[in-house]
Write a protein that holds these residues in place. Structure first.
Motif, PDB file in Angstrom:
ATOM      1  N   LYS A 150      46.856  27.590  48.094  1.00  0.00           N
ATOM      2  CA  LYS A 150      47.799  28.666  48.374  1.00  0.00           C
ATOM      3  C   LYS A 150      47.521  29.873  47.483  1.00  0.00           C
ATOM      4  N   ASP A 151      47.190  29.645  46.211  1.00  0.00           N
ATOM      5  CA  ASP A 151      46.870  30.757  45.312  1.00  0.00           C
ATOM      6  C   ASP A 151      45.624  31.497  45.791  1.00  0.00           C
ATOM      7  N   LEU A 152      44.629  30.755  46.288  1.00  0.00           N
ATOM      8  CA  LEU A 152      43.438  31.394  46.845  1.00  0.00           C
ATOM      9  C   LEU A 152      43.811  32.214  48.081  1.00  0.00           C
ATOM     10  N   ALA A 153      44.692  31.665  48.923  1.00  0.00           N
ATOM     11  CA  ALA A 153      45.144  32.394  50.110  1.00  0.00           C
ATOM     12  C   ALA A 153      45.859  33.690  49.714  1.00  0.00           C
ATOM     13  N   LEU A 154      46.678  33.623  48.683  1.00  0.00           N
ATOM     14  CA  LEU A 154      47.420  34.812  48.242  1.00  0.00           C
ATOM     15  C   LEU A 154      46.485  35.905  47.734  1.00  0.00           C
ATOM     16  N   ILE A 155      45.464  35.539  46.937  1.00  0.00           N
ATOM     17  CA  ILE A 155      44.555  36.569  46.441  1.00  0.00           C
ATOM     18  C   ILE A 155      43.663  37.076  47.573  1.00  0.00           C
ATOM     19  N   PHE A 156      43.276  36.207  48.504  1.00  0.00           N
ATOM     20  CA  PHE A 156      42.508  36.688  49.647  1.00  0.00           C
ATOM     21  C   PHE A 156      43.326  37.722  50.413  1.00  0.00           C
ATOM     22  N   ASN A 157      44.588  37.417  50.672  1.00  0.00           N
ATOM     23  CA  ASN A 157      45.455  38.337  51.406  1.00  0.00           C
ATOM     24  C   ASN A 157      45.620  39.649  50.644  1.00  0.00           C
TER      25      ASN A 157
ATOM     26  N   LEU B  85      44.180  44.662  40.419  1.00  0.00           N
ATOM     27  CA  LEU B  85      43.962  43.981  41.704  1.00  0.00           C
ATOM     28  C   LEU B  85      44.019  42.466  41.552  1.00  0.00           C
ATOM     29  N   LEU B  86      43.248  41.903  40.614  1.00  0.00           N
ATOM     30  CA  LEU B  86      43.214  40.450  40.471  1.00  0.00           C
ATOM     31  C   LEU B  86      44.376  39.896  39.654  1.00  0.00           C
ATOM     32  N   GLY B  87      45.029  40.732  38.857  1.00  0.00           N
ATOM     33  CA  GLY B  87      46.234  40.301  38.165  1.00  0.00           C
ATOM     34  C   GLY B  87      46.069  39.794  36.748  1.00  0.00           C
ATOM     35  N   PHE B  88      44.886  39.912  36.152  1.00  0.00           N
ATOM     36  CA  PHE B  88      44.727  39.508  34.755  1.00  0.00           C
ATOM     37  C   PHE B  88      45.573  40.397  33.860  1.00  0.00           C
ATOM     38  N   GLU B  89      45.971  39.863  32.703  1.00  0.00           N
ATOM     39  CA  GLU B  89      46.797  40.597  31.745  1.00  0.00           C
ATOM     40  C   GLU B  89      45.942  41.047  30.562  1.00  0.00           C
ATOM     41  N   VAL B  90      46.188  42.253  30.074  1.00  0.00           N
ATOM     42  CA  VAL B  90      45.499  42.747  28.888  1.00  0.00           C
ATOM     43  C   VAL B  90      46.097  42.056  27.666  1.00  0.00           C
ATOM     44  N   THR B  91      45.243  41.448  26.831  1.00  0.00           N
ATOM     45  CA  THR B  91      45.711  40.833  25.581  1.00  0.00           C
ATOM     46  C   THR B  91      45.403  41.711  24.380  1.00  0.00           C
ATOM     47  N   MET B  92      44.351  42.535  24.492  1.00  0.00           N
ATOM     48  CA  MET B  92      44.012  43.414  23.373  1.00  0.00           C
ATOM     49  C   MET B  92      43.059  44.504  23.822  1.00  0.00           C
TER      50      MET B  92
ATOM     51  N   SER C 184      44.294  45.281  50.595  1.00  0.00           N
ATOM     52  CA  SER C 184      43.813  46.395  49.776  1.00  0.00           C
ATOM     53  C   SER C 184      42.510  46.977  50.307  1.00  0.00           C
ATOM     54  N   ASN C 185      41.991  46.388  51.382  1.00  0.00           N
ATOM     55  CA  ASN C 185      40.698  46.794  51.956  1.00  0.00           C
ATOM     56  C   ASN C 185      39.563  46.685  50.951  1.00  0.00           C
TER      57      ASN C 185
END
Length: 163
Positions: free
Chosen positions: A88-95, A32-39, A100-101
């Motif tokens: 804009k990045d905050l707007a994108l994650i809010f959207n 959902l938030l878009g973080f990447e797995v590093t390990m 996603s409800n």
């Protein structure tokens, strides 16, 4: 839903959270938030980041697998704050959260920043925000900060997406 990758300029301090279910937590922080797995650290911990850093957040079930959420009236972490590089990045994650409800717990304008509040699946508080440029921060007559808490203008925030 289209893939989402958190902006590389996002900055947070290292935080390590005890969670009840690693897959459920990855569904929130990665999917959902878009973080990447590093390990992956066996089947009990995972390290995630923005922009290839070794890790901004650690998630583990070492002492908490299957546990319920912490009592919100007890001591502990209030929230993890994740700073987005632009409005804009905050707007994108809010959207993304809205479409996603995903339930929010608040949205505020603090003068120095604009923030969205929510809880992760384990009830840990999460603040997603962006800082206004320092020259726009509200100041008192003596030059000290004059932060406040007002309702965030969501409609105005969402206009950032099309600009």
């Amino acid at each position: 839903m289209e893939p989402y990758k958190i902006p590389a300029q996002t900055r947070i301090g290292h935080v390590h959270l005890k969670v009840a279910d690693l897959d459920r937590s990855l569904g929130f922080y990665r999917d959902l938030l878009g973080f990447e797995v590093t390990m992956m650290y066996g089947s009990q911990a995972v390290f995630i980041s923005a922009g290839g850093y070794h890790h901004h957040i650690g998630l583990n079930t070492w002492q908490s697998k299957g546990a319920g959420p912490a009592d919100p009236r007890s001591v502990g972490l209030y929230h993890t704050a994740i700073v987005y590089p632009s409005r804009k990045d905050l707007a994108l994650i809010f959207n993304r959260l809205y479409t996603s409800n995903y339930p929010l717990t608040g949205a505020s304008d603090h003068g120095v920043s604009e923030a969205i509040y929510l809880n992760d699946p384990d009830g840990n508080g999460v603040e997603l925000y962006w800082d206004r440029p320092i020259e726009l921060w509200p100041k008192q007559s003596d030059g000290s900060l004059d932060m406040y808490t007002k309702a965030l203008d969501i409609e105005d925030l969402l206009r950032e997406i099309n600009e």
